[in-house]
Design a protein around this motif. Structure first.
Motif, PDB file in Angstrom:
ATOM      1  N   GLY A  53       0.916  -1.249   0.094  1.00  0.00           N
ATOM      2  CA  GLY A  53      -0.067  -0.046   0.236  1.00  0.00           C
ATOM      3  C   GLY A  53       0.854   1.210  -0.033  1.00  0.00           C
ATOM      4  N   PRO A  54       0.914   2.038   1.089  1.00  0.00           N
ATOM      5  CA  PRO A  54       1.524   3.363   1.183  1.00  0.00           C
ATOM      6  C   PRO A  54       3.037   3.204   1.134  1.00  0.00           C
ATOM      7  CG  PRO A  54       0.160   3.139   3.000  1.00  0.00           C
ATOM      8  CD  PRO A  54      -0.391   2.171   2.132  1.00  0.00           C
ATOM      9  N   GLY A  55       3.296   2.027   1.682  1.00  0.00           N
ATOM     10  CA  GLY A  55       4.785   1.632   1.741  1.00  0.00           C
ATOM     11  C   GLY A  55       5.579   0.909   0.805  1.00  0.00           C
ATOM     12  N   TRP A  56       4.713   1.179  -0.312  1.00  0.00           N
ATOM     13  CA  TRP A  56       5.413   0.549  -1.644  1.00  0.00           C
ATOM     14  C   TRP A  56       6.585   1.041  -2.320  1.00  0.00           C
ATOM     15  CZ3 TRP A  56       5.034  -4.183  -3.990  1.00  0.00           C
ATOM     16  CH2 TRP A  56       5.523  -4.048  -5.221  1.00  0.00           C
ATOM     17  N   PHE A  57       6.681   2.326  -2.044  1.00  0.00           N
ATOM     18  CA  PHE A  57       8.032   3.073  -2.311  1.00  0.00           C
ATOM     19  C   PHE A  57       9.137   2.491  -1.837  1.00  0.00           C
ATOM     20  CE2 PHE A  57       7.068   4.992   1.611  1.00  0.00           C
ATOM     21  CZ  PHE A  57       8.279   5.331   2.325  1.00  0.00           C
ATOM     22  N   LEU A  58       9.157   1.671  -0.622  1.00  0.00           N
ATOM     23  CA  LEU A  58      10.511   1.022  -0.293  1.00  0.00           C
ATOM     24  C   LEU A  58      10.185  -0.499  -0.651  1.00  0.00           C
ATOM     25  CD1 LEU A  58      10.417   2.243   3.651  1.00  0.00           C
ATOM     26  CD2 LEU A  58      12.009   3.036   1.608  1.00  0.00           C
ATOM     27  N   HIS A  59       8.947  -1.144  -0.626  1.00  0.00           N
ATOM     28  CA  HIS A  59       8.972  -2.466  -0.862  1.00  0.00           C
ATOM     29  C   HIS A  59       9.009  -2.804  -2.230  1.00  0.00           C
ATOM     30  CE1 HIS A  59       7.836  -6.587   0.399  1.00  0.00           C
ATOM     31  NE2 HIS A  59       6.655  -6.475  -0.424  1.00  0.00           N
ATOM     32  N   ALA A  60       8.851  -1.871  -3.124  1.00  0.00           N
ATOM     33  CA  ALA A  60       8.771  -2.317  -4.499  1.00  0.00           C
ATOM     34  C   ALA A  60      10.272  -2.724  -4.843  1.00  0.00           C
ATOM     35  CB  ALA A  60       8.732  -0.995  -5.343  1.00  0.00           C
ATOM     36  N   SER A  61      11.013  -2.210  -4.306  1.00  0.00           N
ATOM     37  CA  SER A  61      12.605  -2.731  -4.601  1.00  0.00           C
ATOM     38  C   SER A  61      12.886  -4.147  -4.230  1.00  0.00           C
ATOM     39  CB  SER A  61      13.720  -2.033  -3.450  1.00  0.00           C
ATOM     40  OG  SER A  61      13.575  -2.308  -2.204  1.00  0.00           O
ATOM     41  N   HIS A  62      11.982  -4.861  -3.302  1.00  0.00           N
ATOM     42  CA  HIS A  62      11.930  -6.248  -3.236  1.00  0.00           C
ATOM     43  C   HIS A  62      11.258  -7.216  -4.118  1.00  0.00           C
ATOM     44  CE1 HIS A  62      12.457  -9.884  -0.587  1.00  0.00           C
ATOM     45  NE2 HIS A  62      11.203  -9.993  -0.584  1.00  0.00           N
ATOM     46  N   HIS A  63      10.534  -6.481  -5.104  1.00  0.00           N
ATOM     47  CA  HIS A  63       9.863  -7.293  -6.060  1.00  0.00           C
ATOM     48  C   HIS A  63      10.779  -6.803  -7.478  1.00  0.00           C
ATOM     49  CE1 HIS A  63       6.139  -8.653  -4.253  1.00  0.00           C
ATOM     50  NE2 HIS A  63       6.525  -7.959  -3.429  1.00  0.00           N
ATOM     51  N   ARG A  64      11.892  -6.235  -7.283  1.00  0.00           N
ATOM     52  CA  ARG A  64      12.683  -6.208  -8.705  1.00  0.00           C
ATOM     53  C   ARG A  64      14.185  -6.789  -8.342  1.00  0.00           C
ATOM     54  NH1 ARG A  64      11.776  -0.172  -7.769  1.00  0.00           N
ATOM     55  NH2 ARG A  64       9.693  -0.029  -8.393  1.00  0.00           N
ATOM     56  N   PRO A  65      14.964  -7.213  -9.215  1.00  0.00           N
ATOM     57  CA  PRO A  65      16.087  -7.759  -9.163  1.00  0.00           C
ATOM     58  C   PRO A  65      17.042  -6.906  -8.394  1.00  0.00           C
ATOM     59  CG  PRO A  65      15.470  -7.963 -11.438  1.00  0.00           C
ATOM     60  CD  PRO A  65      14.420  -7.209 -10.780  1.00  0.00           C
ATOM     61  N   ARG A  66      17.646  -7.437  -7.355  1.00  0.00           N
ATOM     62  CA  ARG A  66      18.682  -6.637  -6.338  1.00  0.00           C
ATOM     63  C   ARG A  66      19.920  -6.469  -7.070  1.00  0.00           C
ATOM     64  NH1 ARG A  66      20.470 -10.038  -2.863  1.00  0.00           N
ATOM     65  NH2 ARG A  66      18.262 -10.456  -2.601  1.00  0.00           N
ATOM     66  N   PRO A  67      20.448  -5.267  -7.204  1.00  0.00           N
ATOM     67  CA  PRO A  67      21.647  -4.965  -8.177  1.00  0.00           C
ATOM     68  C   PRO A  67      22.646  -5.056  -6.764  1.00  0.00           C
ATOM     69  CG  PRO A  67      20.603  -2.886  -7.464  1.00  0.00           C
ATOM     70  CD  PRO A  67      19.442  -4.005  -7.288  1.00  0.00           C
ATOM     71  N   GLY A  68      22.596  -4.974  -5.784  1.00  0.00           N
ATOM     72  CA  GLY A  68      23.826  -5.313  -4.910  1.00  0.00           C
ATOM     73  C   GLY A  68      23.499  -5.899  -3.659  1.00  0.00           C
ATOM     74  N   ALA A  69      24.047  -6.039  -2.497  1.00  0.00           N
ATOM     75  CA  ALA A  69      23.619  -6.818  -1.307  1.00  0.00           C
ATOM     76  C   ALA A  69      22.471  -6.340  -0.753  1.00  0.00           C
ATOM     77  CB  ALA A  69      24.880  -6.563  -0.587  1.00  0.00           C
ATOM     78  N   PHE A  70      22.117  -4.861  -0.821  1.00  0.00           N
ATOM     79  CA  PHE A  70      21.017  -4.484  -0.111  1.00  0.00           C
ATOM     80  C   PHE A  70      19.895  -3.875  -0.859  1.00  0.00           C
ATOM     81  CE2 PHE A  70      24.514  -4.099   2.641  1.00  0.00           C
ATOM     82  CZ  PHE A  70      23.994  -4.703   3.971  1.00  0.00           C
ATOM     83  N   GLU A  71      18.646  -3.755  -0.248  1.00  0.00           N
ATOM     84  CA  GLU A  71      17.559  -3.132  -1.120  1.00  0.00           C
ATOM     85  C   GLU A  71      16.944  -2.363  -0.389  1.00  0.00           C
ATOM     86  OE1 GLU A  71      14.499  -6.717  -0.590  1.00  0.00           O
ATOM     87  OE2 GLU A  71      16.050  -6.802  -2.293  1.00  0.00           O
ATOM     88  N   LEU A  72      16.119  -1.086  -1.002  1.00  0.00           N
ATOM     89  CA  LEU A  72      15.353  -0.078   0.062  1.00  0.00           C
ATOM     90  C   LEU A  72      14.565  -0.986   1.246  1.00  0.00           C
ATOM     91  CD1 LEU A  72      14.271   2.881  -2.207  1.00  0.00           C
ATOM     92  CD2 LEU A  72      15.974   2.795  -0.197  1.00  0.00           C
ATOM     93  N   ASN A  73      13.787  -2.085   0.713  1.00  0.00           N
ATOM     94  CA  ASN A  73      12.960  -2.940   1.552  1.00  0.00           C
ATOM     95  C   ASN A  73      13.621  -3.207   2.976  1.00  0.00           C
ATOM     96  OD1 ASN A  73      10.379  -4.418   1.816  1.00  0.00           O
ATOM     97  ND2 ASN A  73      11.786  -6.031   1.701  1.00  0.00           N
ATOM     98  N   ASP A  74      14.987  -3.509   2.821  1.00  0.00           N
ATOM     99  CA  ASP A  74      15.710  -3.640   4.061  1.00  0.00           C
ATOM    100  C   ASP A  74      15.517  -2.750   5.278  1.00  0.00           C
ATOM    101  OD1 ASP A  74      16.700  -5.915   2.814  1.00  0.00           O
ATOM    102  OD2 ASP A  74      18.657  -4.900   2.288  1.00  0.00           O
ATOM    103  N   LEU A  75      15.048  -1.438   4.841  1.00  0.00           N
ATOM    104  CA  LEU A  75      14.738  -0.533   5.982  1.00  0.00           C
ATOM    105  C   LEU A  75      13.625  -0.744   6.834  1.00  0.00           C
ATOM    106  CD1 LEU A  75      15.213   2.733   3.890  1.00  0.00           C
ATOM    107  CD2 LEU A  75      16.645   2.007   5.743  1.00  0.00           C
ATOM    108  N   TYR A  76      12.554  -1.810   6.203  1.00  0.00           N
ATOM    109  CA  TYR A  76      11.761  -2.321   7.124  1.00  0.00           C
ATOM    110  C   TYR A  76      12.137  -2.921   8.118  1.00  0.00           C
ATOM    111  CZ  TYR A  76       8.022  -0.792   4.062  1.00  0.00           C
ATOM    112  OH  TYR A  76       7.035   0.197   3.405  1.00  0.00           O
ATOM    113  N   ALA A  77      13.393  -3.740   8.155  1.00  0.00           N
ATOM    114  CA  ALA A  77      13.826  -4.643   9.364  1.00  0.00           C
ATOM    115  C   ALA A  77      14.115  -3.442  10.315  1.00  0.00           C
ATOM    116  CB  ALA A  77      15.228  -5.206   8.778  1.00  0.00           C
ATOM    117  N   ALA A  78      14.957  -2.320  10.019  1.00  0.00           N
ATOM    118  CA  ALA A  78      15.275  -1.298  10.997  1.00  0.00           C
ATOM    119  C   ALA A  78      13.994  -0.634  11.469  1.00  0.00           C
ATOM    120  CB  ALA A  78      16.007  -0.172  10.216  1.00  0.00           C
ATOM    121  N   ILE A  79      13.039  -0.493  10.743  1.00  0.00           N
ATOM    122  CA  ILE A  79      11.820   0.303  11.336  1.00  0.00           C
ATOM    123  C   ILE A  79      11.116  -0.568  12.400  1.00  0.00           C
ATOM    124  CG2 ILE A  79       9.529   1.180  10.607  1.00  0.00           C
ATOM    125  CD1 ILE A  79      10.641   1.826   7.942  1.00  0.00           C
TER     126      ILE A  79
END
Length: 166
Positions: free
Chosen positions: A31-57
């Motif tokens: 929903g509104p948090g898709w701006f972070l989670h969208a990175s998880h539904h795409r190929p990851r170019p490196g070791a991290f993705e924006l979606n990883d911020l949810y773990a910190a949150i």
């Protein structure tokens, strides 16, 4: 607080976190948090993705409750709740990041019907690359793959479920 009560609170928190994670995944991340989670539904170019911020949150309430329960004199149950949230995070990391997405190479191959079901359900979740139309939002529980495939076919999101999501 006695240890039995603490352990019951801990276990209830871990189980409750699956319900919280389902709701957060379905209605916030897709929903509104898709701006972070969208990175998880795409190929990851490196070791991290924006979606990883949810773990910190999601770690913040655990840290605050542990701090309050252990060091600040709050109700002792907060320590057990904070520990339960942290335990769920560790379990999630093991299932989701290590076993399903293989972000750490272990050589583990799911053999039990439960583990195969969880992995396949998550792969079917990723068969849809948008925030709408996907299935299976839980992490430790998932409907049978046949049910998920039928939902994807019925929605018309995928025309040949079984090739991309398996």
């Amino acid at each position: 607080m006695d240890i039995v009560t603490g352990i019951l609170i801990f276990v209830a928190t871990v189980l409750g976190m699956e319900l919280f994670a389902y709701a957060a995944h379905r209605w916030v991340m897709h929903g509104p948090g898709w701006f972070l989670h969208a990175s998880h539904h795409r190929p990851r170019p490196g070791a991290f993705e924006l979606n990883d911020l949810y773990a910190a949150i999601f770690a913040v309430p655990s840290i605050v409750l542990l701090l309050g329960g252990v060091r600040l004199g709050w109700w002792p149950g907060f320590t057990w709740i904070g520990a339960g949230i942290a335990a769920y995070g560790a379990i999630y990391f093991g299932f989701h990041d290590v076993i399903v997405h293989r972000r750490l190479r272990t050589g583990y191959v799911p053999r039990s019907s439960y583990m195969k079901r969880i992995v396949q359900a998550h792969r079917l979740h990723h068969a849809v690359g948008t925030k709408h139309g996907t299935v299976s939002f839980g992490f430790l529980w998932a409907p049978r793959p046949e049910i998920l495939k039928a939902k994807l076919k019925a929605s018309g999101v995928l025309t040949q479920v079984g090739t991309k999501g398996d």
